[in-house]
Design an enzyme around this catalytic site. Sequence first.
Site, PDB file in Angstrom:
ATOM      1  N   ARG A 165      -2.696   0.474 -12.329  1.00  0.00           N
ATOM      2  CA  ARG A 165      -3.689  -0.516 -12.110  1.00  0.00           C
ATOM      3  C   ARG A 165      -3.493  -1.285  -9.909  1.00  0.00           C
ATOM      4  O   ARG A 165      -3.758  -2.516 -10.226  1.00  0.00           O
ATOM      5  CB  ARG A 165      -2.688  -1.957 -13.247  1.00  0.00           C
ATOM      6  N   SER A 240      -6.202  -6.220 -21.219  1.00  0.00           N
ATOM      7  CA  SER A 240      -5.119  -6.747 -21.226  1.00  0.00           C
ATOM      8  C   SER A 240      -4.613  -7.877 -20.254  1.00  0.00           C
ATOM      9  O   SER A 240      -5.367  -7.073 -18.774  1.00  0.00           O
ATOM     10  CB  SER A 240      -3.453  -5.653 -20.312  1.00  0.00           C
ATOM     11  N   GLU A 336      -3.109  -9.226 -14.723  1.00  0.00           N
ATOM     12  CA  GLU A 336      -3.461  -8.203 -14.944  1.00  0.00           C
ATOM     13  C   GLU A 336      -5.022  -8.504 -13.871  1.00  0.00           C
ATOM     14  O   GLU A 336      -5.564  -7.999 -13.264  1.00  0.00           O
ATOM     15  CB  GLU A 336      -3.002  -6.586 -15.519  1.00  0.00           C
TER      16      GLU A 336
HETATM   17  N1  EPU Z   1       3.729  -3.733 -28.798  1.00  0.00           N
HETATM   18  C1  EPU Z   1       4.063  -4.093 -29.040  1.00  0.00           C
HETATM   19  N2  EPU Z   1       3.350  -6.053 -29.408  1.00  0.00           N
HETATM   20  C2  EPU Z   1       2.003  -6.036 -29.397  1.00  0.00           C
HETATM   21  C3  EPU Z   1       1.639  -4.585 -28.599  1.00  0.00           C
HETATM   22  C4  EPU Z   1       1.941  -3.672 -27.999  1.00  0.00           C
HETATM   23  O1  EPU Z   1       5.120  -4.277 -29.566  1.00  0.00           O
HETATM   24  O2  EPU Z   1       1.780  -6.927 -29.108  1.00  0.00           O
HETATM   25  C5  EPU Z   1       4.170  -2.600 -28.244  1.00  0.00           C
HETATM   26  C6  EPU Z   1       4.012  -1.295 -29.251  1.00  0.00           C
HETATM   27  O3  EPU Z   1       5.173  -1.097 -30.317  1.00  0.00           O
HETATM   28  C7  EPU Z   1       3.837   0.112 -28.069  1.00  0.00           C
HETATM   29  C8  EPU Z   1       4.219  -0.491 -26.832  1.00  0.00           C
HETATM   30  O4  EPU Z   1       4.129  -2.073 -26.929  1.00  0.00           O
HETATM   31  O5  EPU Z   1       5.422  -0.009 -28.552  1.00  0.00           O
HETATM   32  C9  EPU Z   1       2.585  -0.096 -26.114  1.00  0.00           C
HETATM   33  O6  EPU Z   1       1.827  -0.792 -26.778  1.00  0.00           O
HETATM   34  P1  EPU Z   1      -0.002  -0.295 -26.543  1.00  0.00           P
HETATM   35  O7  EPU Z   1      -0.058   1.390 -27.000  1.00  0.00           O
HETATM   36  O8  EPU Z   1      -1.328  -0.863 -27.782  1.00  0.00           O
HETATM   37  O9  EPU Z   1      -0.609   0.024 -25.139  1.00  0.00           O
HETATM   38  P2  EPU Z   1      -0.278  -1.038 -23.919  1.00  0.00           P
HETATM   39  O10 EPU Z   1       1.330  -1.521 -23.337  1.00  0.00           O
HETATM   40  O11 EPU Z   1      -0.008  -2.984 -24.726  1.00  0.00           O
HETATM   41  C10 EPU Z   1      -1.626  -0.366 -22.341  1.00  0.00           C
HETATM   42  C11 EPU Z   1      -2.912  -0.469 -21.314  1.00  0.00           C
HETATM   43  C12 EPU Z   1      -3.922  -0.825 -21.843  1.00  0.00           C
HETATM   44  C13 EPU Z   1      -3.828   0.449 -23.013  1.00  0.00           C
HETATM   45  C14 EPU Z   1      -2.984   0.960 -23.947  1.00  0.00           C
HETATM   46  C15 EPU Z   1      -3.200   2.864 -23.830  1.00  0.00           C
HETATM   47  C16 EPU Z   1      -1.851  -1.871 -19.707  1.00  0.00           C
HETATM   48  C17 EPU Z   1      -1.572  -3.491 -19.350  1.00  0.00           C
HETATM   49  N3  EPU Z   1      -2.545  -2.199 -20.598  1.00  0.00           N
HETATM   50  O12 EPU Z   1      -0.959  -1.215 -23.324  1.00  0.00           O
HETATM   51  O13 EPU Z   1      -4.928  -1.260 -21.149  1.00  0.00           O
HETATM   52  O14 EPU Z   1      -5.147   0.129 -23.268  1.00  0.00           O
HETATM   53  O15 EPU Z   1      -1.833   1.101 -22.388  1.00  0.00           O
HETATM   54  O16 EPU Z   1      -3.186   3.372 -22.694  1.00  0.00           O
HETATM   55  O17 EPU Z   1      -1.708  -1.069 -18.868  1.00  0.00           O
HETATM   56  C18 EPU Z   1      -6.468  -2.969 -20.008  1.00  0.00           C
HETATM   57  O18 EPU Z   1      -5.771  -2.504 -19.581  1.00  0.00           O
HETATM   58  O19 EPU Z   1      -7.313  -4.068 -20.194  1.00  0.00           O
HETATM   59  C19 EPU Z   1      -6.316  -2.660 -21.466  1.00  0.00           C
HETATM   60  C20 EPU Z   1      -6.590  -2.449 -22.497  1.00  0.00           C
END
Ligand code: EPU
Length: 340
Positions: A165, A240, A336
């Site tokens: 990012r 995010s 972010e």
């Molecule tokens: N999780 C929770 N609770 C929540 C959300 C997530 O426990 O409310 C846990 C999930 O269980 C999982 C982990 O966090 O183990 C990861 O969750 P997720 O796969 O939804 O991905 P993320 O790390 O929360 C990142 C990006 C997203 C992107 C997704 C998929 C960042 C800041 N965000 O989210 O990007 O779509 O991975 O690759 O890196 C964005 O940048 O606007 C965005 C949506």
Amino acid sequence: QGLVPIEENISLKPYNTFGIDVNAKHFVSVNSIDELKSVLALKNYPRRLILGGGSNMLLTKDQNALVIHVNIKGIEIVSEGNDHVFIKAYAGENWHEFVCYCLDNDFGGIENLSLIPGNVGTAPIQNIGAYGVELKDTFVSCEGISVKTQNLETFSKRDCEFGYRNSIFKQHLKGKYILTSVTFKLTKCNHKLHINYGAITSELSEMNITNPTIQDISKAVIAIRESKLPNPKEIGNSGSFFKNPVIQKAHYSKLLESFSEMPNYPVSEDEVKVPAGWLIEKAGFKGKRFGNYGVHKKQALVLVNYGSAKGEDILNLSKLIQKTVKRLFDISIEAEVNIL
Ligand code: EPU
């Protein structure tokens, strides 16, 4: 003033996906590189704010500036061989529409980035990423106008210093260039599929697909995003709100003693990345609603505007979340989105 009309006191509500209603003192929409150059040459507007898709910003006050809406459109094939195509998209193209154009032509490489809000011209600034793929993986170069000299310059992948990012345009070139186009190298055959990201694997098997095409992957990504992330057309949001923090392994091991189920992604020998969404959920904020704003029900990383929330209220909520996460886990989470 040249050919481009500068408007006064324009509401920015339609121009930001959070749907925050603040005014721009001055506003102009530019449809070509020449228009952009002529606007930048104007001397009486020292403060400027560059607006792309407005999908990564939280507006907390009226903008006492000339807001320049970059609306330069176009998609061109620069060159192609048997296996690859070099394709150039102009900054004002909607990102997802560009992904769809590539899928219609069976050009592979950005299907995992389906349905990300925003425009092509702002995608490199934060190196958009999702489901195991980042923009930098297919990026070749981009062009931008120098705010200072109004010259058009080209940036190679190396020039951009992409990170998670992050890019040079968020660091020491911040505010110095306005990107006008991005060129990608995409595959025409033998597409390299990225389906190992957990949610994609399970979504594809639910769809009964064993031999996925890039179009199938896009469908899977769209289904996952629609199930977790609020549609900005219905509920204002900026994806995010925070980045996933990187912490020392020693710190992580210590936290595991109290939170044995805390997830992590490897980063380096002594660092791991922890999902901020998990931390925020553990801190009790998931689905919390405070009047017309709050934390999304299905993904704690996303702050939402249910109606006519003020940017300042959302900013204060984000600070409360940061403070609570810091107190509980001794982890600092960084916004972010750009706070303006
Ligand atoms: N999780 C929770 N609770 C929540 C959300 C997530 O426990 O409310 C846990 C999930 O269980 C999982 C982990 O966090 O183990 C990861 O969750 P997720 O796969 O939804 O991905 P993320 O790390 O929360 C990142 C990006 C997203 C992107 C997704 C998929 C960042 C800041 N965000 O989210 O990007 O779509 O991975 O690759 O890196 C964005 O940048 O606007 C965005 C949506």
